[in-house]
Design a protein around this motif. Structure first.
Motif, PDB file in Angstrom:
ATOM      1  N   VAL A 128      38.088 -31.816  19.151  1.00 39.80           N
ATOM      2  CA  VAL A 128      38.827 -32.988  19.644  1.00 39.80           C
ATOM      3  C   VAL A 128      38.244 -33.493  20.962  1.00 39.80           C
ATOM      4  N   TYR A 129      37.450 -32.668  21.626  1.00 34.82           N
ATOM      5  CA  TYR A 129      36.844 -33.084  22.884  1.00 34.82           C
ATOM      6  C   TYR A 129      35.476 -33.706  22.622  1.00 34.82           C
ATOM      7  N   ALA A 130      35.174 -34.729  23.395  1.00 39.59           N
ATOM      8  CA  ALA A 130      33.912 -35.446  23.204  1.00 39.59           C
ATOM      9  C   ALA A 130      32.711 -34.522  23.348  1.00 39.59           C
ATOM     10  N   ASP A 131      32.795 -33.526  24.267  1.00 34.96           N
ATOM     11  CA  ASP A 131      31.699 -32.588  24.480  1.00 34.96           C
ATOM     12  C   ASP A 131      31.847 -31.315  23.657  1.00 34.96           C
ATOM     13  N   GLY A 132      32.859 -31.252  22.798  1.00 35.92           N
ATOM     14  CA  GLY A 132      33.055 -30.069  21.960  1.00 35.92           C
ATOM     15  C   GLY A 132      33.826 -28.956  22.639  1.00 35.92           C
ATOM     16  N   ALA A 133      34.051 -29.061  23.942  1.00 33.89           N
ATOM     17  CA  ALA A 133      34.783 -28.026  24.679  1.00 33.89           C
ATOM     18  C   ALA A 133      35.351 -28.640  25.956  1.00 33.89           C
ATOM     19  N   LEU A 134      36.469 -28.094  26.390  1.00 34.06           N
ATOM     20  CA  LEU A 134      37.080 -28.497  27.662  1.00 34.06           C
ATOM     21  C   LEU A 134      37.112 -27.280  28.572  1.00 34.06           C
ATOM     22  N   ARG A 135      36.549 -27.426  29.775  1.00 33.36           N
ATOM     23  CA  ARG A 135      36.455 -26.313  30.722  1.00 33.36           C
ATOM     24  C   ARG A 135      37.250 -26.679  31.972  1.00 33.36           C
ATOM     25  N   VAL A 136      38.195 -25.812  32.349  1.00 31.93           N
ATOM     26  CA  VAL A 136      39.070 -26.083  33.488  1.00 31.93           C
ATOM     27  C   VAL A 136      39.087 -24.860  34.399  1.00 31.93           C
ATOM     28  N   LYS A 137      38.894 -25.067  35.702  1.00 33.73           N
ATOM     29  CA  LYS A 137      38.983 -23.985  36.678  1.00 33.73           C
ATOM     30  C   LYS A 137      40.439 -23.540  36.820  1.00 33.73           C
ATOM     31  N   GLY A 138      40.649 -22.228  36.866  1.00 32.59           N
ATOM     32  CA  GLY A 138      41.999 -21.718  37.054  1.00 32.59           C
ATOM     33  C   GLY A 138      42.491 -20.968  35.832  1.00 32.59           C
TER      34      GLY A 138
ATOM     35  N   SER B  44      43.335 -35.426  15.412  1.00 32.04           N
ATOM     36  CA  SER B  44      43.100 -33.998  15.232  1.00 32.04           C
ATOM     37  C   SER B  44      43.858 -33.185  16.273  1.00 32.04           C
ATOM     38  N   ALA B  45      43.907 -33.691  17.497  1.00 33.49           N
ATOM     39  CA  ALA B  45      44.634 -32.980  18.568  1.00 33.49           C
ATOM     40  C   ALA B  45      46.124 -32.930  18.279  1.00 33.49           C
ATOM     41  N   ALA B  46      46.632 -33.946  17.571  1.00 36.00           N
ATOM     42  CA  ALA B  46      48.070 -34.013  17.287  1.00 36.00           C
ATOM     43  C   ALA B  46      48.465 -33.213  16.051  1.00 36.00           C
ATOM     44  N   ALA B  47      47.481 -32.752  15.262  1.00 34.86           N
ATOM     45  CA  ALA B  47      47.802 -32.024  14.031  1.00 34.86           C
ATOM     46  C   ALA B  47      48.467 -30.691  14.361  1.00 34.86           C
ATOM     47  N   ARG B  48      49.557 -30.399  13.673  1.00 30.39           N
ATOM     48  CA  ARG B  48      50.305 -29.168  13.904  1.00 30.39           C
ATOM     49  C   ARG B  48      50.674 -28.563  12.563  1.00 30.39           C
TER      50      ARG B  48
END
Length: 618
Positions: free
Chosen positions: A209-219, A287-291
Motif C-alpha cells: 500500500v506504500y508507494a515505496d513498498g515499506a513505511l519506516r518510522v523512528k520510535g 488495499s489499506a482499507a481491506a479488513r
C-alpha cells in the motif's frame, strides 16, 4: 557511521507476483527494528534475504567488514538425540571459541536463557535442563535454545523471525530484556504490540500500500501508529488533489483536442500519466482499507450458567498442575488463562472441552452445551487447495443459516479468486491461520475454548479478531501470549503459577502488576496506555462508507443475472464431463474438462466481484 548491514533495492518474487520491490533496509549500530506487515507481504522472505539464506532477485546487500549476522527462523528444529549441552557446544566450536572458555560460555549462555544444570534440576519445576534432549523440549524452550545457539557466536546483527509465537509470557519478558540489554543490532518480525512498544527504536511495515513498498518510522509501536496515520492522511490529500486534476484533464480530453501540436500531445501524455497515477493511488488506499471479516456464530441458548467445575485438580508427570479449584463459566464471560509453560493452561482447556477427565472433582456442562475447541496443535493438509480446505464437500459453506459461495467466503478473509485453486503449502503462515479461523467460524458455539489462536496473524487481522471476540455473546476462555489482546478482551484472568496454585485477577494488567510486585520490580503500564492512546486517535477519525461509482452501480444491477448464467454454464460443464459418451472419447473429454475449469474460474470471479460490490454498499 555507516550501517552494519546496508540493503538497497531489494526485490523478490515467486512466480509473476512480486512479494516486495525495490526495498531499502539499512541496519545501524544499536538499531532495534520491529518488522511488521500483512500476511503474505514477504516478511520472512526478507529476513532470509538479509540473513544471506537466499538471494534477492534484484538489489545489493553490503555488510561491514568482519561483522556477522545471526538468524533465528520461525520454527526451531533440532536433530534427534542431541542434548541442550551438545547444541550449544557445537555452536561454540563453529564460532571458533577457545576450548578452555567453552564451559564458562556454555553455563553463562544457558543460564541467562533460563536453563538449569540437570544435577540440581527439580523434575516438577517445568524448567529445561542442560542434558535434556533438544528435539523433545516444548516449543517455548526450543525457541530459547535456538536464540541461545545463535547468541553464543556474538553476532553484530540478530534477526529474529516471530520469536514470541512459541514463548510464554515469562519467556517474552525474558526476550525483551535480552534485546534491550544486548550489544547487538536487532530486527524482529513480531505482531506482539506490547513487545514492539517496549523494545523497538524503529518500526518498518512491509506493505504494497506504500508507494515505496515499506513505511519506516523512528520510535516504538505507538509512534509508528502516529506516523502511519500522518502518511495515510497525506495519501488521502494527494488522492483528492490528483482526482481533481484528472477530472479537469478528462473533461478537456472529451472535448476532442486535436493532437497536432506539440503542446496538445504533451498535455494528452500528461493526462494519461495522471490517470495511471490515480489508479495506483486508489488501489493502494483500497488495499489499506481491506479488513478480514471475522464473526463467531453463537447458539440461541438462554441458559446463563454453562459449565460448573467443582473442586477439580490435575496432576501430570508426578507434578500437581492445579487444584482443588472451583470454576463457574457463564454466558458473556471472557476468561483469560495465563501462566508459564507447563502450568496447565492447555490441560484445563481440554478438561473443560470434555477431552480429559479431572483427577478429582466434577465438571458439569449445561444440557446440550455446544463447545468449540481451537487446538494450538491444529494442522491442515497442505496438499489441499484453499477451495477444498474452506468447503470440503461443495462450492459453498453454511454460515449463520445462510449459504455462501466459497469465493465469497474466501474474500471475507482477504483471499483472492486466484488463490482458491492453490495448495495450502503455498500460503504464508498467517494466511493458513486465517483458513483455520474461517473453518472455526462455521461452528455455532455456547463456549469458545481458544488455545493460542493468534499465532502468525498480522496486526490488522488481530484487531478484527479482538473485536469479534468482544462481541461474542457466549462464553470465551482464551489462552494466548498476546498480552495486548488479553488486556483488551478478557473480563477476568485466571493465573496458574506452575506450582499447583491458581489466582483470579480483574484483568491482565492486574496479573502483570502482581507479578512485578512479587518480583520487587517497579510497576509500569506505559505500553498499554501509549498504544491505546495512539490507536484511539486513529479510531476517532470519521470513516465514511464506500459508495458505488456509476459504472459499478450499472455492474451491480446485472451481476445477479450474470451469476445465474455462470452457474448454468458450470452445471452444463459438469454434466458434460460426467456424460459416458464423453468419458470414452479422449479428445472430447479433454475439451470438456477445459470448459469445466474455465466455467469454474468464471463463476468464482463473478461471486468474488459480487461480494466486493456488496461490501461497498455496506
Amino acid at each position: 557511521m555507516p550501517p552494519i548491514l546496508n540493503a538497497q533495492g531489494l526485490t523478490k518474487a515467486y512466480g509473476s507476483a512480486p512479494l516486495f520491490r525495490n526495498v531499502a533496509f539499512p541496519i545501524g549500530e544499536g538499531d532495534r527494528i520491529g518488522l511488521i506487515g500483512p500476511n503474505g507481504s514477504g516478511k520472512s522472505t526478507l529476513m532470509r534475504v538479509l540473513a544471506g539464506v537466499e538471494p534477492p532477485d534484484e538489489g545489493e546487500i553490503a555488510i561491514r567488514k568482519r561483522a556477522t549476522v545471526g538468524y533465528v527462523e520461525q520454527n526451531s528444529v533440532f536433530a534427534e538425540g542431541l542434548s541442550v549441552r551438545a547444541v550449544i557446544t557445537a555452536a561454540l566450536v563453529k564460532a571458533h571459541c577457545p576450548e578452555m572458555e567453552r564451559d564458562a560460555r556454555l553455563f553463562e549462555t544457558l543460564g541467562r536463557a533460563g536453563f538449569v544444570d540437570c544435577a540440581g534440576k527439580d523434575e516438577r519445576s517445568g524448567l529445561a535442563g542442560f542434558d535434556d534432549e533438544a528435539a523433545r523440549l516444548s516449543g517455548g524452550w526450543r525457541k530459547r535454545l535456538a536464540i541461545a545457539e545463535t547468541l553464543v557466536a556474538c553476532p553484530d546483527v540478530l534477526l529474529l523471525d516471530e520469536p514470541t509465537n512459541h514463548l510464554d509470557l515469562e519467556g517474552i519478558e525474558w526476550l525483551e530484556g535480552l534485546v534491550l540489554q544486548g550489544g547487538f543490532a536487532c530486527v524482529v518480525v513480531s505482531h506482539d504490540r506490547y513487545f514492539l512498544e517496549n523494545v523497538a527504536t524503529e518500526m518498518v511495515e512491509l506493505n504494497r500500500v506504500y508507494a515505496d513498498g515499506a513505511l519506516r518510522v523512528k520510535g516504538n509501536y505507538s509512534k509508528f501508529l502516529e506516523g502511519k496515520e500522518l502518511y495515510l492522511e497525506a495519501q488521502s490529500k494527494h488522492q483528492s488533489a490528483l482526482k481533481n486534476r484528472v477530472t479537469r484533464e478528462v473533461e478537456w480530453l472529451r472535448r476532442g483536442p486535436k493532437a497536432r501540436t506539440t503542446k496538445s500531445k504533451a498535455r494528452i501524455d500528461t493526462a494519461t500519466e495522471m490517470i495511471g497515477q490515480l489508479r495506483e493511488v486508489n488501489a493502494r488506499i483500497d488495499s489499506a482499507a481491506a479488513r478480514a471479516n471475522i464473526g463467531f456464530a453463537a447458539t440461541e441458548r438462554e441458559t446463563k450458567r454453562l459449565i460448573e467445575a467443582k473442586h477439580i485438580s490435575k496432576t501430570m508427570g508426578g507434578r500437581r498442575l492445579f487444584g482443588p479449584m472451583d470454576l463457574s463459566i457463564r454466558a458473556g464471560m471472557r476468561l483469560g488463562l495465563v501462566g508459564p509453560n507447563g502450568s496447565g493452561k492447555t490441560t484445563l482447556l481440554r478438561m473443560l472441552a470434555g477431552l480429559l477427565p479431572p483427577d478429582a472433582g466434577t465438571i458439569k456442562p449445561a444440557q446440550g452445551l455446544r463447545v468449540v475447541y481451537f487446538d494450538q496443535n491444529r494442522t491442515l493438509d497442505e496438499k489441499l487447495t484453499l477451495r477444498r480446505a474452506l468447503a470440503p464437500d461443495s462450492d459453498a459453506v453454511v454460515y449463520q443459516d445462510r449459504v455462501i459461495h466459497v469465493a465469497s467466503w474466501a474474500a471475507r478473509f482477504l483471499f483472492t479468486g486466484e488463490q482458491l485453486n492453490q495448495p495450502l503449502e503455498r500460503l504464508s503462515g498467517g494466511e493458513r491461520a486465517r483458513v483455520l479461523i474461517a473453518k472455526l467460524m462455521l461452528q455455532s458455539a455456547d463456549v469458545l475454548l481458544l488455545d493460542e489462536p493468534t499465532n502468525d496473524l498480522d496486526i490488522p487481522t488481530l484487531e478484527i479478531l479482538e473485536e469479534s471476540l468482544m462481541e461474542f455473546p457466549g462464553a470465551l476462555i482464551l489462552v494466548t501470549h498476546d498480552r495486548y489482546l488479553l488486556d483488551r478482551v478478557s473480563t477476568t484472568v485466571l493465573g496458574l503459577d506452575a506450582k499447583g496454585g491458581a489466582e483470579r485477577f480483574a484483568d491482565y494488567s492486574q496479573w502483570e502488576q502482581w507479578q512485578q510486585e512479587s518480583a520487587g520490580q517497579p510497576v509500569s503500564k506505559s505500553a498499554s496506555q501509549q498504544i491505546s492512546e495512539s490507536a484511539s486517535q486513529s479510531e476517532s477519525r470519521p470513516k465514511g462508507k464506500k459508495k458505488l461509482s456509476y459504472l459499478e452501480a450499472r455492474e451491480y444491477e446485472t451481476i445477479e443475472q450474470r451469476v445465474e448464467s455462470g452457474e448454468a454454464r458450470l452445471h452444463a460443464a459438469r454434466e458434460a464431463v460426467e456424460d459416458p459418451a464423453v468419458a470414452t472419447d479422449a479428445e472430447a473429454l479433454m475439451k470438456a474438462v477445459a470448459e469445466l475449469d474455465a466455467a469454474q474460474a468464471a463463476a468464482d470471479q463473478l461471486y468474488a466481484r459480487w461480494a466486493e460490490l456488496s461490501e461497498k454498499l455496506g
